[in-house]
Enzyme design. Structure first.
Site, short mmCIF file in Angstrom:
data_model
loop_
_atom_site.label_atom_id
_atom_site.label_comp_id
_atom_site.label_asym_id
_atom_site.label_seq_id
_atom_site.Cartn_x
_atom_site.Cartn_y
_atom_site.Cartn_z
N SER A 68 0.80 -1.23 0.00
CA SER A 68 0.00 0.00 0.00
C SER A 68 0.84 1.28 0.00
O SER A 68 0.32 2.34 -0.32
CB SER A 68 -0.95 0.02 1.20
OG SER A 68 -0.22 0.11 2.41
N HIS A 108 1.29 4.33 6.88
CA HIS A 108 0.69 5.17 5.84
C HIS A 108 1.11 6.62 6.00
O HIS A 108 1.65 7.00 7.03
CB HIS A 108 -0.83 5.06 5.85
CG HIS A 108 -1.33 3.82 5.14
ND1 HIS A 108 -2.66 3.51 5.09
CD2 HIS A 108 -0.69 2.85 4.46
CE1 HIS A 108 -2.81 2.37 4.40
NE2 HIS A 108 -1.62 1.96 4.02
N ASP A 134 -7.91 6.41 4.56
CA ASP A 134 -7.97 5.25 5.46
C ASP A 134 -9.20 5.19 6.35
O ASP A 134 -9.26 4.34 7.24
CB ASP A 134 -6.72 5.23 6.35
CG ASP A 134 -5.47 4.88 5.60
OD1 ASP A 134 -5.58 4.34 4.47
OD2 ASP A 134 -4.38 5.13 6.13
#
Length: 192
Positions: A68, A108, A134
């Site tokens: 990701s 992230h 998210d």
């Protein structure tokens, strides 16, 4: 009549009879091996706890488990984290956070930050390789992360070094085989 190919066929390979080697040790040698193992384990734990104190992060080293964050980080990259709470979180930073109800932290990038006058900060994250933010990963009803959710901030990385961890998690038999080889090598080293 005895065939030549069967003579010695049931003898173990030299150096690989681990339990036989353990039985041959006297108590003093066995205690020495146990103490060596305990010293290695305790040294590793002391180093880990020292890193926690130095970095301010409850987990100073993590492995990227998904794609990701590509192209910034790839699956298997080993990240080094710090987390000094007095430093403000800013958009663009890469953070590692935990979400209530999930055991594995997520790596992230912060994309939005809301800072109130009283110092409270809320922020939103997304993976560089993801098309949406998210919010779908956060616990139900949670739209923003807070400082308490952060485990650390990425400060450096080693590419693909964490693949060993991923392989051991994906293939548990490999983990046990690796432990057996390590144990055998310790015993072989002792003999030489």
């Amino acid at each position: 009549m005895v065939r030549a190919s069967t003579v010695g066929a049931h003898l173990p390979a030299p150096g690989f009879d681990i339990f036989g080697d353990l039985r041959k040790m006297n108590k003093r040698q066995l205690y020495y091996q146990v103490l060596n193992f305990a010293m290695i384990v305790s040294s590793a734990l002391m180093i880990w706890k020292g890193l926690i104190v130095l970095t301010g992060s409850e987990s100073p080293i993590v492995v990227v488990l998904s794609g990701s964050m590509e192209p910034a980080f790839h699956r298997g990259d080993l990240l080094f984290l710090t987390y000094f709470r007095e430093d403000p979180i800013r958009a663009g930073e890469i953070v590692v956070f935990k979400v209530e109800g999930r055991d594995i932290p997520i790596v992230h990038r912060v994309i939005k930050v809301h800072e109130k006058d009283n110092g409270d900060i809320k922020f939103l994250t997304t993976g560089d390789n993801n098309e949406v933010d998210d919010r779908g990963l956060y616990k139900e009803g949670q739209n923003w992360l807070e400082k308490k959710d952060v485990v650390g901030r990425a400060r450096g990385f080693l590419p693909y070094v964490g693949m060993v961890t991923i392989i051991m998690n994906d293939y548990p038999k490999f983990k046990y085989a690796l432990l057996a080889v390590m144990g055998a090598s310790v015993l072989l080293k002792r003999e030489s």
